[in-house]
Design an enzyme around this catalytic site. Sequence first.
Site, PDB file in Angstrom:
ATOM      1  N   TYR A 287       0.773  -1.462  -0.047  1.00 26.21           N
ATOM      2  CA  TYR A 287       0.083  -0.059   0.030  1.00 26.21           C
ATOM      3  C   TYR A 287       1.029   1.189   0.152  1.00 26.21           C
ATOM      4  CZ  TYR A 287      -4.154   2.727   0.865  1.00 26.21           C
ATOM      5  OH  TYR A 287      -5.189   3.673   0.803  1.00 26.21           O
ATOM      6  N   TYR A 337      -5.581   4.908  -7.872  1.00 22.02           N
ATOM      7  CA  TYR A 337      -5.812   4.761  -6.152  1.00 22.02           C
ATOM      8  C   TYR A 337      -7.130   4.423  -5.802  1.00 22.02           C
ATOM      9  CZ  TYR A 337      -6.229   6.388  -1.438  1.00 22.02           C
ATOM     10  OH  TYR A 337      -6.331   6.651  -0.077  1.00 22.02           O
TER      11      TYR A 337
END
Length: 390
Positions: A287, A337
């Site tokens: 992440y 994203y």
Amino acid sequence: MGTSRGTSIAGLGMTELGRVYGRSPRRLAADAVRLAAADAGLALGDLDGLLVSHGMGGSPGIELAATLGLRDLRLLSQVNAFGATAGAMVSYAASAVLSGTATTVACVFADAPLKPKQSAGSAYNRDAREWYGFGGMTAALGLRSVNSFYALAAQRHMARYGTTSEQLGAIAVATREWASRNPLAQMREPITLEDHQNSRWVSEPLHLLDCCLVSNGAIAVIVTGDDRARDLARPPVHLWGWGQGHPGHRKERGSEFGLTTGAASSGATAMKMAGITPSDVDVCELYDCYTYTVLVSLEDYGFCAKGEGGAFAASGALGPGGSLPTNTGGGQLSAYYMWGMTPLSEAVIQARGDGGERQAPANDVILVSGNGGILDHHSTLIVSPHRKGA
């Protein structure tokens, strides 16, 4: 159907990603679930579970089920651990399949913060009227955004371990090199360390190129038992292990905020379940809301010693040709994203061998991470194209 010896991701659905306008998050989510079912060779009616990430407003699980025409579901819930949600949803879905609670569970995230003629930077801005009480005091000191809190965390790491902006920049450059090979990436133009250093400050010590993109779109995966997955349309991506970590560090003197994250505990749990160590991992999909989160996660997972993440990144280990291919699709820094669905979707692509020009040379063991809140939540998945123990 009964329980299976293991669980797999059997379907992946991805809508258009980036500056995609004209569709609500619910519609995007419905499209992603349909695509995931089709990818697996399943009908929507084969789904008996639906897990929905928060962000669609209202009662997203019930409303999405209605949109898809799903009835008599055995599992339906909304999950929110922010960027750790995707990993959490998959682990809950796998647990449900193993227990016999459900057999075939769709997990979906959708968002549409970008608006026509508005900057990406304005997508998540909070109204100043929301700042009140003690929150207003921190805002008065300049801590008014997620960027500023992550900048504080990065600065803490720099002060303790001597981590440099150039080392963070090495992560941005490697990630963009991967993105240049990904036709779905929003940002494919290669960058240099000089480009990183010359990009504007967002919140010191974070430059613009240290920060993730903003994207509209949706991604869904379908989790089912190994025995069923092997008979479906695409090669199963086997779930070997999962874990969560929620450290609860306070943002105050003497805490571990910015120095260690939930990757330490969630990674240990997932690797123990999978029966592996960091040395067994071929690919990392981490992440990367910021370059800093990649660096600190690498340390906390045990790929390098605490405080040595900067040197590890600067060594070239993370990019194409490196010893630990990381964020092979371009991550959230350069590709798209979609919260924790960004690393998860790329892990599925890599495990299936569908990476094309960006395919990692080895894909036997892939680690997937999710980070949520201000380092408040963490999830880890270990996936593989091979059945565990086979």
